[in-house]
Design a protein around this motif. Structure first.
Motif, PDB file in Angstrom:
ATOM      1  N   LEU A  87      38.902  24.262  49.250  1.00 12.36           N
ATOM      2  CA  LEU A  87      37.820  23.120  49.217  1.00 12.36           C
ATOM      3  C   LEU A  87      38.493  22.017  48.096  1.00 12.36           C
ATOM      4  O   LEU A  87      37.978  21.340  47.956  1.00 12.36           O
ATOM      5  N   ALA A  88      39.330  22.302  47.273  1.00 13.71           N
ATOM      6  CA  ALA A  88      39.385  21.538  46.107  1.00 13.71           C
ATOM      7  C   ALA A  88      40.125  20.935  46.392  1.00 13.71           C
ATOM      8  O   ALA A  88      40.249  19.627  46.672  1.00 13.71           O
ATOM      9  N   ILE A  89      41.633  21.236  46.875  1.00 14.80           N
ATOM     10  CA  ILE A  89      42.691  19.985  47.708  1.00 14.80           C
ATOM     11  C   ILE A  89      42.282  19.258  48.325  1.00 14.80           C
ATOM     12  O   ILE A  89      42.510  17.579  48.030  1.00 14.80           O
ATOM     13  N   ARG A  90      41.097  19.748  49.625  1.00 11.56           N
ATOM     14  CA  ARG A  90      40.210  18.779  50.276  1.00 11.56           C
ATOM     15  C   ARG A  90      39.295  17.488  49.305  1.00 11.56           C
ATOM     16  O   ARG A  90      38.737  16.765  50.443  1.00 11.56           O
ATOM     17  N   ALA A  91      39.085  18.394  48.922  1.00  5.35           N
ATOM     18  CA  ALA A  91      38.268  17.298  47.620  1.00  5.35           C
ATOM     19  C   ALA A  91      38.770  16.456  46.560  1.00  5.35           C
ATOM     20  O   ALA A  91      37.994  14.949  46.379  1.00  5.35           O
ATOM     21  N   TRP A  92      39.913  16.581  46.241  1.00  2.08           N
ATOM     22  CA  TRP A  92      40.738  16.205  45.283  1.00  2.08           C
ATOM     23  C   TRP A  92      41.093  14.558  46.286  1.00  2.08           C
ATOM     24  O   TRP A  92      41.338  13.626  45.725  1.00  2.08           O
ATOM     25  N   ILE A  93      41.722  14.624  47.596  1.00  4.27           N
ATOM     26  CA  ILE A  93      42.193  13.745  48.132  1.00  4.27           C
ATOM     27  C   ILE A  93      40.899  12.372  48.233  1.00  4.27           C
ATOM     28  O   ILE A  93      41.234  11.027  47.777  1.00  4.27           O
ATOM     29  N   PRO A  94      39.246  12.585  48.988  1.00  4.16           N
ATOM     30  CA  PRO A  94      38.381  11.094  48.472  1.00  4.16           C
ATOM     31  C   PRO A  94      38.456  11.336  46.746  1.00  4.16           C
ATOM     32  O   PRO A  94      38.532   9.997  46.071  1.00  4.16           O
ATOM     33  N   GLY A  95      38.875  12.331  46.193  1.00  2.00           N
ATOM     34  CA  GLY A  95      38.266  11.949  44.730  1.00  2.00           C
ATOM     35  C   GLY A  95      39.709  11.273  43.932  1.00  2.00           C
ATOM     36  O   GLY A  95      38.961  10.484  43.224  1.00  2.00           O
ATOM     37  N   ALA A  96      40.570  11.340  44.145  1.00  2.00           N
ATOM     38  CA  ALA A  96      40.953  10.970  43.264  1.00  2.00           C
ATOM     39  C   ALA A  96      41.178   9.287  43.908  1.00  2.00           C
ATOM     40  O   ALA A  96      41.724   8.198  43.646  1.00  2.00           O
ATOM     41  N   VAL A  97      41.071   8.615  45.558  1.00  2.00           N
ATOM     42  CA  VAL A  97      41.241   7.721  45.872  1.00  2.00           C
ATOM     43  C   VAL A  97      39.874   7.073  45.118  1.00  2.00           C
ATOM     44  O   VAL A  97      39.890   5.759  44.995  1.00  2.00           O
ATOM     45  N   ILE A  98      38.859   7.789  44.823  1.00  2.00           N
ATOM     46  CA  ILE A  98      37.905   6.822  44.224  1.00  2.00           C
ATOM     47  C   ILE A  98      38.369   6.379  42.903  1.00  2.00           C
ATOM     48  O   ILE A  98      37.725   5.240  42.957  1.00  2.00           O
ATOM     49  N   GLY A  99      38.434   7.333  42.181  1.00  2.00           N
ATOM     50  CA  GLY A  99      40.148   7.055  41.057  1.00  2.00           C
ATOM     51  C   GLY A  99      40.439   5.649  40.959  1.00  2.00           C
ATOM     52  O   GLY A  99      40.674   5.204  40.274  1.00  2.00           O
ATOM     53  N   PHE A 100      40.929   6.010  42.378  1.00  2.00           N
ATOM     54  CA  PHE A 100      42.213   4.822  42.445  1.00  2.00           C
ATOM     55  C   PHE A 100      41.304   3.662  43.028  1.00  2.00           C
ATOM     56  O   PHE A 100      42.058   2.995  41.800  1.00  2.00           O
ATOM     57  N   ALA A 101      40.163   3.121  43.369  1.00  2.00           N
ATOM     58  CA  ALA A 101      39.717   2.474  43.287  1.00  2.00           C
ATOM     59  C   ALA A 101      38.669   1.151  42.012  1.00  2.00           C
ATOM     60  O   ALA A 101      38.865   0.976  41.650  1.00  2.00           O
ATOM     61  N   LEU A 102      38.152   2.812  41.415  1.00  2.00           N
ATOM     62  CA  LEU A 102      37.466   2.282  40.136  1.00  2.00           C
ATOM     63  C   LEU A 102      38.995   2.276  39.119  1.00  2.00           C
ATOM     64  O   LEU A 102      38.552   1.069  38.515  1.00  2.00           O
ATOM     65  N   ARG A 103      40.334   2.640  39.128  1.00  2.00           N
ATOM     66  CA  ARG A 103      41.388   1.963  38.355  1.00  2.00           C
ATOM     67  C   ARG A 103      41.612   0.668  38.610  1.00  2.00           C
ATOM     68  O   ARG A 103      42.089   0.033  37.619  1.00  2.00           O
ATOM     69  N   ALA A 104      41.574   0.438  39.671  1.00  2.00           N
ATOM     70  CA  ALA A 104      41.981  -0.424  40.469  1.00  2.00           C
ATOM     71  C   ALA A 104      40.579  -2.075  40.382  1.00  2.00           C
ATOM     72  O   ALA A 104      41.128  -3.097  39.984  1.00  2.00           O
ATOM     73  N   SER A 105      39.354  -1.588  39.526  1.00  2.00           N
ATOM     74  CA  SER A 105      38.488  -2.875  39.310  1.00  2.00           C
ATOM     75  C   SER A 105      38.845  -3.228  38.241  1.00  2.00           C
ATOM     76  O   SER A 105      39.567  -2.732  37.231  1.00  2.00           O
ATOM     77  N   PRO A 106      37.967  -3.891  37.892  1.00  2.00           N
ATOM     78  CA  PRO A 106      38.137  -4.885  36.803  1.00  2.00           C
ATOM     79  C   PRO A 106      36.953  -3.907  35.004  1.00  2.00           C
ATOM     80  O   PRO A 106      37.895  -4.207  34.037  1.00  2.00           O
ATOM     81  N   ALA A 107      36.939  -2.687  35.886  1.00  2.00           N
ATOM     82  CA  ALA A 107      36.511  -1.936  35.499  1.00  2.00           C
ATOM     83  C   ALA A 107      36.912  -0.888  33.769  1.00  2.00           C
ATOM     84  O   ALA A 107      36.520  -0.752  32.724  1.00  2.00           O
ATOM     85  N   PHE A 108      38.486  -1.505  34.591  1.00  2.00           N
ATOM     86  CA  PHE A 108      39.155  -0.421  34.140  1.00  2.00           C
ATOM     87  C   PHE A 108      40.407  -0.484  33.849  1.00  2.00           C
ATOM     88  O   PHE A 108      41.102  -1.785  34.628  1.00  2.00           O
ATOM     89  N   SER A 109      41.571  -0.612  32.850  1.00  2.00           N
ATOM     90  CA  SER A 109      42.577  -0.791  32.621  1.00  2.00           C
ATOM     91  C   SER A 109      43.223  -0.466  33.626  1.00  2.00           C
ATOM     92  O   SER A 109      43.575   1.223  34.173  1.00  2.00           O
ATOM     93  N   GLY A 110      44.703  -0.963  33.602  1.00  2.00           N
ATOM     94  CA  GLY A 110      45.771   0.229  34.017  1.00  2.00           C
ATOM     95  C   GLY A 110      46.274  -0.144  35.795  1.00  2.00           C
ATOM     96  O   GLY A 110      48.078  -0.340  35.592  1.00  2.00           O
TER      97      GLY A 110
END
Length: 140
Positions: A87-110
């Motif tokens: 369950l954690a692995i299945r949830a991590w994949i979309p969770g990481a994608v959300i994190g990537f999208a946020l990190r790529a946004s102007p709201a966060f650096s990196g």
């Protein structure tokens, strides 16, 4: 009568799985902090605590959104490592994608680089697996 939304959330979140939420947040925060230290230094944590925390936020938000929706804290997750880890692995994949999208946004650096995405997907997933495995080894 419960609405379909309430029923959906009720099936996805079980109070008995609350300790797993703590384990998961600690595991993700640890792996992200190790990354921050590797790219900066240990001194960075105290020199720029806001920068350190802003590195963690996109992925913790991604996990907070995806984890419950995918069922990482459902009744089954609280029963055994055999149930909790997939369950954690299945949830991590979309969770990481959300994190990537946020990190790529102007709201966060990196920003986002493909190699960072691959490393984060693997190390974040591994952190969740190890954290949950240890939890069930210790707690039973």
């Amino acid at each position: 009568m419960a609405t379909s939304e309430e029923s959906f959330l009720a099936r996805r979140i079980d109070g008995a799985a609350a300790p797993l939420a703590v384990v998961d947040l600690l595991a993700l925060a640890a792996v992200l902090t190790i990354g921050v230290i590797n790219h900066n230094s240990v001194g960075y944590l105290s020199a720029d605590p806001a920068g350190w925390l802003l590195t963690l936020v996109p992925f913790l938000v991604g996990w907070a959104v995806a984890g419950p929706l995918i069922g990482a804290y459902s009744a089954g997750a609280a029963e055994s490592a055999k149930a909790a880890i997939p369950l954690a692995i299945r949830a991590w994949i979309p969770g990481a994608v959300i994190g990537f999208a946020l990190r790529a946004s102007p709201a966060f650096s990196g920003g986002f680089q493909l190699t960072f995405g691959a490393v984060m997907l693997v190390t974040g997933g591994l952190a969740l697996v190890v954290g949950r495995w240890l939890f069930f080894k210790i707690v039973g």
